[in-house]
Design a protein around this motif. Structure first.
Motif, mmCIF file in Angstrom:
data_model
loop_
_atom_site.group_PDB
_atom_site.id
_atom_site.type_symbol
_atom_site.label_atom_id
_atom_site.label_comp_id
_atom_site.label_asym_id
_atom_site.label_seq_id
_atom_site.Cartn_x
_atom_site.Cartn_y
_atom_site.Cartn_z
ATOM 1 N N UNK A 144 17.902 -40.010 78.025
ATOM 2 C CA UNK A 144 18.009 -38.986 76.983
ATOM 3 C C UNK A 144 19.389 -38.352 77.065
ATOM 4 N N UNK A 145 19.794 -37.695 75.984
ATOM 5 C CA UNK A 145 21.052 -36.958 75.996
ATOM 6 C C UNK A 145 20.822 -35.594 75.374
ATOM 7 N N UNK A 146 21.529 -34.619 75.944
ATOM 8 C CA UNK A 146 21.262 -33.217 75.628
ATOM 9 C C UNK A 146 22.587 -32.467 75.545
ATOM 10 N N UNK A 147 22.693 -31.539 74.599
ATOM 11 C CA UNK A 147 23.877 -30.696 74.490
ATOM 12 C C UNK A 147 23.668 -29.449 75.334
ATOM 13 N N UNK A 148 24.617 -29.191 76.246
ATOM 14 C CA UNK A 148 24.482 -28.122 77.230
ATOM 15 C C UNK A 148 25.671 -27.156 77.113
ATOM 16 N N UNK A 149 25.389 -25.871 77.245
ATOM 17 C CA UNK A 149 26.449 -24.858 77.253
ATOM 18 C C UNK A 149 27.341 -25.011 78.482
ATOM 19 N N UNK A 150 28.617 -24.609 78.329
ATOM 20 C CA UNK A 150 29.488 -24.443 79.484
ATOM 21 C C UNK A 150 29.334 -23.022 80.009
ATOM 22 N N UNK A 151 29.483 -22.870 81.308
ATOM 23 C CA UNK A 151 29.487 -21.536 81.899
ATOM 24 C C UNK A 151 30.833 -20.870 81.642
ATOM 25 N N UNK A 152 31.911 -21.654 81.783
ATOM 26 C CA UNK A 152 33.273 -21.157 81.637
ATOM 27 C C UNK A 152 33.983 -22.023 80.611
ATOM 28 N N UNK A 153 34.307 -21.442 79.459
ATOM 29 C CA UNK A 153 34.939 -22.244 78.397
ATOM 30 C C UNK A 153 36.316 -22.742 78.807
ATOM 31 N N UNK A 154 36.912 -22.140 79.822
ATOM 32 C CA UNK A 154 38.227 -22.578 80.281
ATOM 33 C C UNK A 154 38.152 -23.660 81.355
ATOM 34 N N UNK A 155 36.955 -24.003 81.798
ATOM 35 C CA UNK A 155 36.819 -25.067 82.790
ATOM 36 C C UNK A 155 37.317 -26.381 82.181
ATOM 37 N N UNK A 156 38.072 -27.179 82.944
ATOM 38 C CA UNK A 156 38.621 -28.416 82.387
ATOM 39 C C UNK A 156 37.525 -29.398 81.991
ATOM 40 N N UNK A 157 37.799 -30.152 80.949
ATOM 41 C CA UNK A 157 36.847 -31.157 80.498
ATOM 42 C C UNK A 157 36.804 -32.311 81.491
ATOM 43 N N UNK A 158 35.636 -32.845 81.766
ATOM 44 C CA UNK A 158 35.559 -34.014 82.644
ATOM 45 C C UNK A 158 36.045 -35.254 81.905
ATOM 46 N N UNK A 159 36.271 -36.311 82.652
ATOM 47 C CA UNK A 159 36.573 -37.588 82.015
ATOM 48 C C UNK A 159 35.392 -37.991 81.141
ATOM 49 N N UNK A 160 35.673 -38.392 79.917
ATOM 50 C CA UNK A 160 34.601 -38.769 79.001
ATOM 51 C C UNK A 160 34.012 -40.116 79.406
ATOM 52 N N UNK A 161 32.713 -40.123 79.593
ATOM 53 C CA UNK A 161 31.972 -41.358 79.860
ATOM 54 C C UNK A 161 30.786 -41.370 78.906
ATOM 55 N N UNK A 162 30.810 -42.285 77.948
ATOM 56 C CA UNK A 162 29.702 -42.441 77.012
ATOM 57 C C UNK A 162 29.008 -43.755 77.346
ATOM 58 N N UNK A 163 27.801 -43.708 77.872
ATOM 59 C CA UNK A 163 27.143 -44.937 78.312
ATOM 60 C C UNK A 163 26.728 -45.813 77.140
ATOM 61 N N UNK A 164 26.655 -47.095 77.400
ATOM 62 C CA UNK A 164 26.088 -48.008 76.413
ATOM 63 C C UNK A 164 24.577 -47.859 76.474
ATOM 64 N N UNK A 165 23.995 -47.424 75.382
ATOM 65 C CA UNK A 165 22.564 -47.136 75.390
ATOM 66 C C UNK A 165 21.754 -48.422 75.270
#
Length: 351
Positions: A144-165
């Motif tokens: 499953x995939x879910x949209x989650x809030x960030x705690x700190x909007x200034x926290x750096x974005x992680x490397x994007x990994x989009x799995x093959x479903x």
């Protein structure tokens, strides 16, 4: 203040490859079955009557496939989606051994994908969750995939990994937990004469009936599965959002649609797979759920002449009957009345 309490994971707390063992295993009781029936009115015979379950070669009357789904799903919420904006979709769900009263469910998850959204305030987390019984046997394995809030909007974005479903679960990978002796299955008691052989690819079935979602019922259901997501319970917090209301748990809508599908698919006794699913728009208390299904495929199962599988798309809408209903606009976007688009596979006795 004490730091013993847990605020749940935010987007920046997740890492690809992270393994999470979810707390509080859940023992299934006869009361869970009664409550599930009270909430949705499900009438499928194999999970309603021990005599019908016995006629299908089952050791006892199992719980509804979707009750098993809810219990496995609910274990993941405090760690995965406590701080969610919304659960977005499912893929590659495969049901294993049936759950029976007295069985205990535990769940583990692995983070398999992360992508921060362009607004910088939220991100999408992909997880694979596996529910097992007390013997270590798989009850359900799904993504499953879910949209989650960030705690700190200034926290750096992680490397994007989009799995093959994963795609649709193949017939040879479906688990069929029953075997029907010749002449043992009674279609009159099951509620419909229409068996696997009677369905055709492309056939659409309007389930006709409808069910209004009540505030108390959707919250009671979500507590039953120990789903603690704030968006379902905390009106004070939701009042401060652009939505302003408590969201109905998406699984609640799935169970309503499945229960409504009895009218036209009464012999679809068990769900074997959830191939894909989208919660297209939110549902709120007071909305009335309608549903229709399309037969996507009629599948023979290797070595089986007593049972076959139907791959279905069930579309649920709110406050709009489904007869001849176009569920997407000219640009391919879901219409606002569409709340669920579920691609799943059911097991149906053959002639």
């Amino acid at each position: 203040m004490s730091t013993k309490t847990v605020a749940g994971n935010y987007f920046e707390d997740f890492a690809v490859g992270q393994e999470i063992v979810h707390a509080t295993p859940r023992t299934v009781t006869e009361g869970d079955i009664a409550m599930y029936t009270a909430l949705y009115g499900s009438r499928f015979a194999a999970t309603s009557a021990s005599t019908v379950a016995a006629s299908m070669g089952l050791e006892r009357m199992p719980v509804d496939s979707l009750l098993a789904f809810h219990l496995v799903f609910g274990k993941t919420v405090p760690d995965i989606s406590l701080n969610a904006v919304a659960n977005l979709g499912y893929a590659g769900g495969r049901f294993g051994v049936p759950l029976y009263p007295g069985d205990t469910v535990s769940t583990r998850s692995t983070v398999i994908g992360l992508k921060q959204n362009s607004n910088g305030r939220t991100g999408v987390v992909h997880v694979r969750s596996v529910g097992t019984n007390q013997h270590g046997e798989t009850v359900l394995d799904y993504v499953r995939w879910v949209m989650v809030h960030k705690r700190d909007v200034d926290a750096p974005a992680p490397e994007t990994v989009v799995p093959e479903l994963p795609g649709a679960v193949a017939p040879e990978d479906l688990h069929v937990p029953f075997e029907i002796a010749t002449g043992a299955y009674d279609t009159v008691l099951a509620g419909s004469p229409h068996l696997w052989d009677d369905y055709e690819v492309g056939e659409r079935i309007d389930h006709v009936d409808a069910m209004t979602v009540e505030e108390s019922e959707h919250m009671l259901a979500t507590r039953l599965y120990q789903n603690t997501a704030k968006v379902h319970f905390n009106q004070h917090a939701q009042s401060a959002t652009t939505i302003g209301r408590r969201l109905v748990y998406g699984g609640h809508v799935i169970s309503h649609a499945r229960a409504l599908s009895f009218n036209g698919l009464a012999n679809a006794q068990m769900v074997a797979a959830i191939n894909a699913g989208t919660h297209a728009n939110p549902t709120f208390a007071g909305d009335t759920i309608y549903a229709w299904s399309e037969v996507l495929d009629v599948l023979e199962l290797p070595g089986r002449t007593d049972v076959g599988a139907l791959r279905l798309r069930t579309v649920a809408t709110k406050d709009l009957p489904c007869a001849d209903f176009p569920y997407r606009d000219e640009d391919g976007r879901y219409l606002p009345q569409v709340v669920l688009d579920l691609d799943y596979t059911v097991l149906v006795p053959r002639r």
